[in-house]
Motif scaffolding. Structure first.
Motif, PDB file in Angstrom:
ATOM      1  N   UNK A  30      66.324  41.838  33.168  1.00 34.92           N
ATOM      2  CA  UNK A  30      65.200  42.506  33.818  1.00 34.92           C
ATOM      3  C   UNK A  30      65.403  44.016  33.912  1.00 34.92           C
ATOM      4  N   UNK A  31      66.635  44.467  33.797  1.00 37.95           N
ATOM      5  CA  UNK A  31      66.889  45.902  33.893  1.00 37.95           C
ATOM      6  C   UNK A  31      66.086  46.625  32.820  1.00 37.95           C
ATOM      7  N   UNK A  32      65.325  47.602  33.239  1.00 38.44           N
ATOM      8  CA  UNK A  32      64.530  48.356  32.271  1.00 38.44           C
ATOM      9  C   UNK A  32      63.071  47.966  32.274  1.00 38.44           C
ATOM     10  N   UNK A  33      62.726  46.900  33.008  1.00 36.52           N
ATOM     11  CA  UNK A  33      61.335  46.448  33.005  1.00 36.52           C
ATOM     12  C   UNK A  33      60.400  47.462  33.642  1.00 36.52           C
ATOM     13  N   UNK A  68      58.477  35.920  41.872  1.00 32.78           N
ATOM     14  CA  UNK A  68      58.905  36.370  43.200  1.00 32.78           C
ATOM     15  C   UNK A  68      59.892  37.534  43.112  1.00 32.78           C
ATOM     16  N   UNK A  69      59.955  38.160  41.942  1.00 36.73           N
ATOM     17  CA  UNK A  69      60.873  39.270  41.741  1.00 36.73           C
ATOM     18  C   UNK A  69      60.425  40.476  42.567  1.00 36.73           C
ATOM     19  N   UNK A  70      61.219  40.922  43.543  1.00 35.22           N
ATOM     20  CA  UNK A  70      60.802  42.032  44.419  1.00 35.22           C
ATOM     21  C   UNK A  70      60.742  43.374  43.704  1.00 35.22           C
ATOM     22  N   UNK A  71      61.431  43.493  42.538  1.00 33.76           N
ATOM     23  CA  UNK A  71      61.444  44.761  41.818  1.00 33.76           C
ATOM     24  C   UNK A  71      60.122  45.057  41.112  1.00 33.76           C
TER      25      UNK A  71
END
Length: 222
Positions: free
Chosen positions: A210-213, A150-153
């Motif tokens: 998650x930063x950088x995904x 459900x990650x909006x990014x």
């Protein structure tokens, strides 16, 4: 390092140069890339796509597989559980995809697995039954997985992501022979332990990992 692997490494460096602001330098780099691809009969994804594995346990671990699958989905890689007979830890998770994505998937999985184990050691008494311990870990993993999906990014249905998945699947089909095998595991869960684990999963931080995904990819038009 054999000749082909050396050529792949050189091509990757040339791909970086192909993004140079200097048009002449970029043009020469692309030309040399094409020459090497033709010389060694390589396709673009043979260079851009890679595989890397991470050891797991001697026997299939259901919660670890669910965790690896969620992480693999996040970073748009292909996941396979493979058996290696040259190590004592025979079960390995093999991530296949674009180089940076594979690196991130391994880092993320390693971080989350250690976190799940640390929480379980802290919250579950040592003499608890295995079913209780495993259900607790599964609860944490299901919480993590639901937050990942459900990650909006993440643009799950983007055309770019679909194209990458198609390219990776073709690469896997061309380079590996993966046989499906049935794994016998107990499907019963201790509901009390699972719910406790699910609640604890709220405390697992995903943002920093998650930063950088969605950033830099080793890609170029040849």
């Amino acid at each position: 390092m054999n000749e082909i692997e050396a050529a792949k490494r050189k091509i990757r460096k040339l791909l970086s140069l192909s993004k140079s602001d200097n048009e002449n330098e970029a043009s020469i780099a692309i030309e040399k890339c094409n020459e090497l691809l033709k010389q060694f009969n390589l396709k673009e994804d043979d260079v851009l796509i890679t595989s890397n594995d991470i050891k797991t346990t001697k026997k299939h671990s259901r919660w670890r597989y669910y965790l690896a699958f969620a992480v693999s989905s996040l970073y748009c890689t292909h996941l396979a559980e493979v058996i290696r007979f040259d190590t004592q830890d025979s079960h390995h998770f093999l991530f296949t995809g674009f180089e940076f994505d594979v690196f991130m998937a391994k880092e993320m999985y390693s971080y989350l697995e250690k976190t799940v184990l640390r929480i379980a050691r802290k919250k579950i008494r040592k003499n608890a039954k295995k079913e209780f311990r495993e259900s607790f870990k599964m609860g944490i993993v299901c919480n993590i997985a639901s937050r990942i999906y459900n990650c909006p990014e993440v643009a799950w249905n983007s055309q770019d992501r679909k194209a990458k998945k198609c390219q990776i699947t073709e690469y896997v089909d061309r380079n590996y022979t993966l046989e499906k095998c049935s794994v016998k595991t107990k499907k019963t869960l201790n509901n009390t332990a699972f719910k406790r684990g699910f609640i604890e999963g709220d405390h697992v931080s995903l943002q920093r990992q998650m930063v950088g995904s969605q950033i830099r990819q080793l890609e170029a038009s040849l």
